[in-house]
Design a protein around this motif. Sequence first.
Motif, short mmCIF file in Angstrom:
data_model
loop_
_atom_site.label_atom_id
_atom_site.label_comp_id
_atom_site.label_asym_id
_atom_site.label_seq_id
_atom_site.Cartn_x
_atom_site.Cartn_y
_atom_site.Cartn_z
N LYS A 92 -153.39 -20.78 -74.80
CA LYS A 92 -152.12 -19.90 -75.32
C LYS A 92 -152.42 -19.79 -76.93
N ASP A 93 -153.20 -20.70 -77.46
CA ASP A 93 -153.52 -20.57 -79.07
C ASP A 93 -154.66 -19.53 -79.24
N THR A 94 -155.63 -19.21 -78.20
CA THR A 94 -156.60 -18.33 -78.40
C THR A 94 -156.52 -16.90 -77.91
N TYR A 95 -155.60 -16.68 -76.79
CA TYR A 95 -155.39 -15.56 -76.04
C TYR A 95 -153.98 -15.08 -75.82
N ARG A 96 -153.47 -14.08 -75.92
CA ARG A 96 -152.22 -13.66 -75.47
C ARG A 96 -152.07 -13.43 -74.03
N ILE A 97 -151.33 -14.23 -73.26
CA ILE A 97 -151.76 -14.18 -72.11
C ILE A 97 -150.12 -13.94 -71.21
N GLY A 98 -150.43 -13.04 -70.04
CA GLY A 98 -149.33 -12.65 -69.37
C GLY A 98 -149.59 -13.25 -67.88
N VAL A 99 -148.58 -13.38 -67.12
CA VAL A 99 -148.65 -14.02 -65.87
C VAL A 99 -147.65 -12.92 -64.75
N MET A 100 -148.39 -12.75 -63.74
CA MET A 100 -147.64 -11.93 -62.77
C MET A 100 -147.24 -12.85 -61.46
N GLU A 101 -146.39 -13.19 -61.08
CA GLU A 101 -146.22 -14.23 -60.02
C GLU A 101 -145.83 -13.44 -58.84
N GLU A 144 -147.24 -2.60 -65.41
CA GLU A 144 -146.47 -1.55 -65.89
C GLU A 144 -145.28 -2.60 -66.32
N GLY A 145 -144.63 -3.37 -65.47
CA GLY A 145 -143.62 -4.00 -65.66
C GLY A 145 -143.71 -5.13 -66.55
N LEU A 146 -144.95 -5.58 -66.64
CA LEU A 146 -145.32 -6.75 -67.80
C LEU A 146 -145.40 -6.35 -69.15
N ASP A 147 -145.53 -4.81 -69.33
CA ASP A 147 -145.81 -4.19 -70.48
C ASP A 147 -147.00 -5.26 -71.35
N PRO A 148 -148.46 -4.91 -70.89
CA PRO A 148 -149.13 -5.63 -71.47
C PRO A 148 -150.14 -5.28 -72.66
N ALA A 149 -149.44 -4.42 -73.23
CA ALA A 149 -150.22 -3.58 -74.36
C ALA A 149 -150.64 -4.60 -75.33
N GLU A 150 -150.19 -5.73 -75.45
CA GLU A 150 -150.35 -6.76 -76.48
C GLU A 150 -150.76 -8.07 -76.04
N LEU A 151 -151.48 -7.91 -74.87
CA LEU A 151 -151.95 -8.97 -73.98
C LEU A 151 -153.34 -9.13 -74.02
N ASP A 152 -154.08 -10.19 -74.09
CA ASP A 152 -155.63 -10.15 -73.86
C ASP A 152 -156.07 -10.50 -72.30
N LEU A 153 -155.02 -11.14 -71.74
CA LEU A 153 -155.29 -11.87 -70.46
C LEU A 153 -154.18 -11.89 -69.60
N VAL A 154 -154.28 -11.35 -68.41
CA VAL A 154 -153.03 -11.30 -67.49
C VAL A 154 -153.57 -12.01 -66.03
N ILE A 155 -153.06 -12.99 -65.64
CA ILE A 155 -153.20 -13.75 -64.43
C ILE A 155 -152.24 -13.34 -63.27
N LEU A 156 -152.81 -12.90 -62.12
CA LEU A 156 -152.03 -12.44 -61.18
C LEU A 156 -152.08 -13.68 -60.20
N GLU A 157 -150.92 -14.30 -59.84
CA GLU A 157 -150.93 -15.42 -58.99
C GLU A 157 -150.51 -15.04 -57.77
N ASN A 158 -151.43 -14.62 -56.88
CA ASN A 158 -151.39 -13.83 -55.50
C ASN A 158 -150.40 -14.72 -54.60
N VAL A 159 -150.12 -13.87 -53.51
CA VAL A 159 -149.37 -14.61 -52.44
C VAL A 159 -150.15 -15.65 -51.82
N GLY A 160 -149.46 -16.78 -51.39
CA GLY A 160 -150.13 -18.17 -51.14
C GLY A 160 -150.74 -17.76 -49.53
#
Length: 223
Positions: free
Chosen positions: A58-67, A107-123
């Motif tokens: 988190k101190d290196t990259y701007r992170i977003g998550v899609m659950e 689009e819902g996450l609005d990732p314009a200012e993110l470096d990394l997005v992690i999608l936690e897919n359905v289990g």
Amino acid sequence: MKEVRILEIKQSVFADNDRQAELLRQELKKKKLCLLNLMSSPGSGKTTTLMRTIEALKDTYRIGVMEADIDSDVDARTISESGARVIQLHTGGMCHLDAEMTRQGLEGLDPAELDLVILENVGNLVCPAEFDTGAVKNAMILSVPEGHDKPLKYPLMFSVCDVVLVNKIDVLPYFDFDLEKCREYVHRRNPQARVIPVCAKTGEGIQEWTDWLSEQVRDWNGL
């Protein structure tokens, strides 16, 4: 009796999704945004591993998550405590995400200012592997209690993954899990896959995993 006409539509559905996934990857490249698709069966430790990952990066990259879940927002509430930007995706009963669903989530996450997005897919170990989400890299978690033979039983999942995290190695003494056989079976399906033993609970192996992920982000984003 009239002859029954059978139409095989599976191929065309996948083909259209593959086109949408490739378009999404092209957009992500232009935006310098790395998307990781994280898959596993329920109870393997995805959310705990994700929390460790965010803490390390988190101190290196701007992170977003899609659950992604069929229902509930339990995991999203947990991830929100990490400080990462998070959005909950409900699949309406579907057991996977496809490229268009992933696009809507971004689009819902609005990732314009993110470096990394992690999608936690359905289990589960079947449906998510069948649909290209448009992710830059695919990762999956196999937990020790599930057994080392899973790459033989679910070949597609292990074939599409760039890295396999073998989680819960702290309980190896209590289960009939052969780590070397697991590596062998994974590489039988995918010789290029990286296999990293970890314990999300204690943090063991997390550094190797986050180093790998960080390298993917730098390469994709041109950092």
